[in-house]
Design a protein around this motif. Structure first.
Motif, short mmCIF file in Angstrom:
data_model
loop_
_atom_site.label_atom_id
_atom_site.label_comp_id
_atom_site.label_asym_id
_atom_site.label_seq_id
_atom_site.Cartn_x
_atom_site.Cartn_y
_atom_site.Cartn_z
N THR A 1 -3.28 -4.54 -4.07
CA THR A 1 -2.28 -3.48 -4.16
C THR A 1 -3.06 -2.16 -4.11
N CYS A 2 -2.65 -1.26 -3.19
CA CYS A 2 -3.44 -0.04 -3.03
C CYS A 2 -2.58 1.21 -3.17
N ILE A 3 -3.23 2.26 -3.67
CA ILE A 3 -2.64 3.59 -3.56
C ILE A 3 -3.60 4.41 -2.74
N LEU A 4 -3.12 4.98 -1.65
CA LEU A 4 -3.97 5.74 -0.75
C LEU A 4 -3.57 7.21 -0.82
N VAL A 5 -4.50 8.04 -1.20
CA VAL A 5 -4.26 9.47 -1.19
C VAL A 5 -4.84 10.05 0.07
N SER A 6 -4.06 10.85 0.79
CA SER A 6 -4.59 11.41 2.02
C SER A 6 -3.76 12.62 2.41
N HIS A 7 -4.35 13.50 3.21
CA HIS A 7 -3.49 14.52 3.81
C HIS A 7 -3.37 14.26 5.31
N ASP A 8 -3.93 13.13 5.73
CA ASP A 8 -3.88 12.78 7.14
C ASP A 8 -2.74 11.78 7.35
N LEU A 9 -1.62 12.25 7.94
CA LEU A 9 -0.44 11.38 8.05
C LEU A 9 -0.68 10.21 8.98
N ALA A 10 -1.59 10.37 9.96
CA ALA A 10 -1.89 9.26 10.86
C ALA A 10 -2.53 8.12 10.08
N VAL A 11 -3.45 8.46 9.17
CA VAL A 11 -4.10 7.44 8.33
C VAL A 11 -3.06 6.75 7.47
N HIS B 1 -0.94 4.39 9.41
CA HIS B 1 -1.69 3.20 9.79
C HIS B 1 -1.82 2.22 8.62
N MET B 2 -2.00 2.76 7.41
CA MET B 2 -2.36 1.92 6.27
C MET B 2 -1.19 1.53 5.38
N CYS B 3 -0.18 2.41 5.25
CA CYS B 3 0.75 2.27 4.13
C CYS B 3 2.07 1.62 4.53
N ASP B 4 2.75 1.09 3.53
CA ASP B 4 4.11 0.60 3.71
C ASP B 4 5.11 1.69 3.36
N ARG B 5 4.84 2.36 2.25
CA ARG B 5 5.72 3.43 1.81
C ARG B 5 4.85 4.62 1.43
N LEU B 6 5.45 5.80 1.36
CA LEU B 6 4.67 6.94 0.93
C LEU B 6 5.55 7.94 0.19
N THR C 1 0.85 -1.18 0.00
CA THR C 1 0.00 0.00 0.00
C THR C 1 0.89 1.23 0.00
N PHE C 2 0.65 2.06 -1.00
CA PHE C 2 1.52 3.20 -1.23
C PHE C 2 0.73 4.46 -0.92
N GLY C 3 1.31 5.35 -0.12
CA GLY C 3 0.59 6.57 0.24
C GLY C 3 1.06 7.76 -0.58
N GLU D 1 9.69 13.82 -2.03
CA GLU D 1 10.36 12.92 -1.09
C GLU D 1 9.62 11.60 -1.04
N GLU D 2 10.37 10.48 -1.01
CA GLU D 2 9.75 9.17 -0.81
C GLU D 2 10.34 8.58 0.45
N LEU D 3 9.51 8.02 1.31
CA LEU D 3 10.06 7.40 2.51
C LEU D 3 9.18 6.24 2.93
N ASP D 4 9.73 5.34 3.78
CA ASP D 4 8.88 4.25 4.24
C ASP D 4 8.25 4.66 5.56
N VAL D 5 7.32 3.81 6.00
CA VAL D 5 6.49 4.21 7.12
C VAL D 5 7.29 4.27 8.42
N ALA D 6 8.35 3.46 8.52
CA ALA D 6 9.19 3.49 9.72
C ALA D 6 9.85 4.86 9.84
N ALA D 7 10.33 5.36 8.71
CA ALA D 7 10.97 6.68 8.72
C ALA D 7 9.96 7.76 9.08
N LEU D 8 8.72 7.58 8.59
CA LEU D 8 7.68 8.56 8.90
C LEU D 8 7.40 8.57 10.40
N SER D 9 7.28 7.37 10.99
CA SER D 9 6.97 7.29 12.41
C SER D 9 8.10 7.88 13.24
#
Lengths: 261, 298
Positions: free
Chosen positions: A191-201, A204-209, A33-35, A219-227
């Motif tokens: 396989t999902c692409i999630l568009v959002s402006h809510d970083l918490a969502v 919760h949902m994505c592997d990378r964004l 799932t890509f954000g 910028e591209e980063l994975d969810v661990a880096a985001l957290s």
């Protein structure tokens, strides 16, 4: 699974030409799932609408499930890719019952066994067969979004595009819908692409964004880096800081940066 | 009775028929709660009944002449008096209701689908299709309806059938305009986007997704137009270009009554009142229909 290279979408002509999406490239692996995040108007929804050919005026190369995306795709394409819209109050036909709404994609693609499929998908999204002959105005916002998800899933797509699927819903209902989407994604290997402006969502949902700004991916980063808050660009850091709530010092530093402020 | 009512009000509908009947039932309740619209509805029902039962109500027919009974004022024997050939005006009004219903239904059946088809096609496709269809529409709109109808009747010859065609040709352009305007807002909505990414073609989208959304406003518009259509039909009859004698068309009756207006007011007044009452009923009913057909007000 999804590979987008140098996607450009522009609106208008001549002096009023606007590059809503200006050379975006990214790829999404199968089952991932890509954000896509960014502020309003940064072009993230336009990327989604180009991917599902709602906006045919794009350039670049897009391939989905190994096949290049044609400007006017054939009918079979839509069995591989479906989309869930932001506003469940606008995305359901007000004069069609749940049954008609779900039966329509099956009728378009000549899929047999409609009764069984409709009841099955209603169960999967947690509505149940009792809702089958209701009209959208007899459903709550959360129930409508469940129906919209059921409609997207009844064609058994491999790719699901999610355009801010919870931003029009009550906070208490948002979590329900997000959990439903995670469950379905896992069960069906979507396989999902999630568009959002809510970083918490997104967290919760994505592997990378990818972070978008003014039609570009900055910028591209994975969810661990985001957290962990490890962003590599100033804009990404600003977006992250803004998502943590209102901060007077941050707000004044942002407006100070803007020309003319 | 009460079990039927609970079934109609059920929270959970159990079949497509049930869902549809429930919607009809709530529409009926909304109509009942609007006294003026309901009055219009009752008058129209009365008109249909009178037309259907004409042979029972006026068994002698509309053309029974009696020159000894010419120009008699309304009495117990002749409720609405008699005309210059001694024909009972009540009987003629009753039989004339059939012609009024015939004209208005036929015009609605011809004009509404044409208007819907042209309007939704122009609105959905836009671009060249829109330009061409709407300019044709403008051409029809720029003629005054009665004049255009007069032209058609002059070309095709007088008679009810030709009058209907002529009126239908003048009645569709406003409907097309309305349908196009509705389509422009509908086609930008997410539910149309959703059915497009299900792979539906333009024909399916227009017929199954856009037309159902346009139908309520078109029905309201046609109903409100009906008064004008009846008046145009009466006007053609009045000018001698619609129904031909001895057909008891209300407009033609009004026209013959004009000659005896000063001595026998009832010959012109009665069909005039019939036209007025029917037009009024259509207007009242059309106004109320707007609320009845709105799915969001349920």
């Amino acid at each position: 699974m999804i590979d987008v290279q140098n996607l450009r979408v522009s609106f208008g002509q001549g002096a009023s030409l606007v590059h809503a999406v200006d050379g975006v490239s990214f790829s999404v692996r199968e089952g991932e799932t890509f954000g896509l995040v960014g502020e309003s108007g940064c072009g993230k929804s336009t990327v989604l609408r180009a991917l599902c050919s709602l906006n045919p005026d794009w350039t670049g190369t897009v391939s989905i499930a190994g096949a290049a995306l044609a400007p006017v795709p054939d009918r079979a394409f839509f069995r591989r890719l479906q989309m869930v819209f932001q506003d469940p109050y606008g995305s359901l036909h007000p004069r069609h019952t749940v049954n008609t709404t779900l039966g329509e994609p099956l009728a378009i693609h000549n899929i047999p066994d409609r009764d069984r499929r409709i009841i099955e998908v209603l169960d999967q999204v947690g509505l149940g067969a009792a809702f089958r002959y209701r009209y959208p105005h007899q459903l709550s916002g959360g129930q409508r979004q469940r129906l919209a998800i059921a409609r997207a899933l009844i064609l058994e797509p491999r790719v699901l595009l999610l355009d801010e699927p919870t931003s029009a819903l009550d906070v208490s209902v948002q979590a329900e819908i997000l959990n439903l989407l995670s469950d379905l994604r896992r069960a069906r290997g979507l396989t999902c692409i999630l568009v959002s402006h809510d970083l918490a969502v997104v967290a919760h949902m994505c592997d990378r964004l990818a972070v978008m700004m003014q039609g570009r991916i900055v910028e591209e980063l994975d969810v661990a880096a985001l957290s962990a808050g490890r962003t590599t660009t100033a804009y990404g850091a600003g977006l992250l800081a803004a998502s943590r709530g209102y901060d007077k010092r941050l707000a004044s530093s942002l407006t100070a940066d803007e020309p003319g402020a | 009775m009460s079990t039927a009512r609970t079934w109609l009000r059920a929270e959970v509908t159990t079949s497509p028929l049930h869902a549809r009947l429930q919607r009809g039932y709530y529409g009926w309740l909304r109509l009942r709660s609007n006294p003026l619209a309901f009055a219009g509805f009752l008058i129209l029902i009365g008109l249909v009944l009178v037309a259907a039962l004409a042979p029972v109500i006026a068994p002698l027919g509309y053309n029974e002449q009696s020159l000894a009974m010419r120009l008699k004022a309304p009495s117990a024997e002749h409720w609405f008096g008699t005309d210059e050939l001694g024909r009972d005006i009540f009987a003629r009004i009753v039989w004339g209701a059939r012609i009024t219903i015939y004209i208005s239904t036929l015009v609605a059946v011809i004009a509404a689908p044409i208007g819907l088809a042209v309007g939704t096609t122009a609105g959905y496709f836009g671009g060249w299709t829109d330009t061409v269809l709407m300019r044709i529409n403008d051409m029809f709109l720029s003629f005054p309806g009665l004049i255009l109808a007069l032209g058609f009747v002059a070309a095709l010859g007088p008679g009810i059938g030709n009058a209907v065609i002529a009126i239908a040709l003048t009645a569709w352009p406003p409907i097309a305009r309305l349908a196009r305007a509705e389509t422009l807002t509908i086609r930008a909505s997410d539910y149309i986007a959703a059915v497009r990414i299900q792979g539906a073609g333009p024909l399916r989208i227009i017929l199954r997704h856009i037309v159902p959304m346009c139908v309520p406003s078109v029905v309201v518009r046609v109903t409100l137009n009906m008064a004008g259509i009846i008046l145009t039909a009466a006007g053609l009859g009045f000018l001698g270009l619609g129904a031909q004698p001895p057909t008891p068309e209300w407009g033609a009756m009004l026209s013959t009554g004009r000659q005896n207006m000063l001595g026998a007011w009832w010959i012109a007044a009665v069909p005039g009142c019939a036209i007025l009452l029917t037009s009024l009923a259509f207007n009242l009913f059309g106004d109320g229909l707007r609320d009845v057909l709105d799915p969001r007000s349920e």
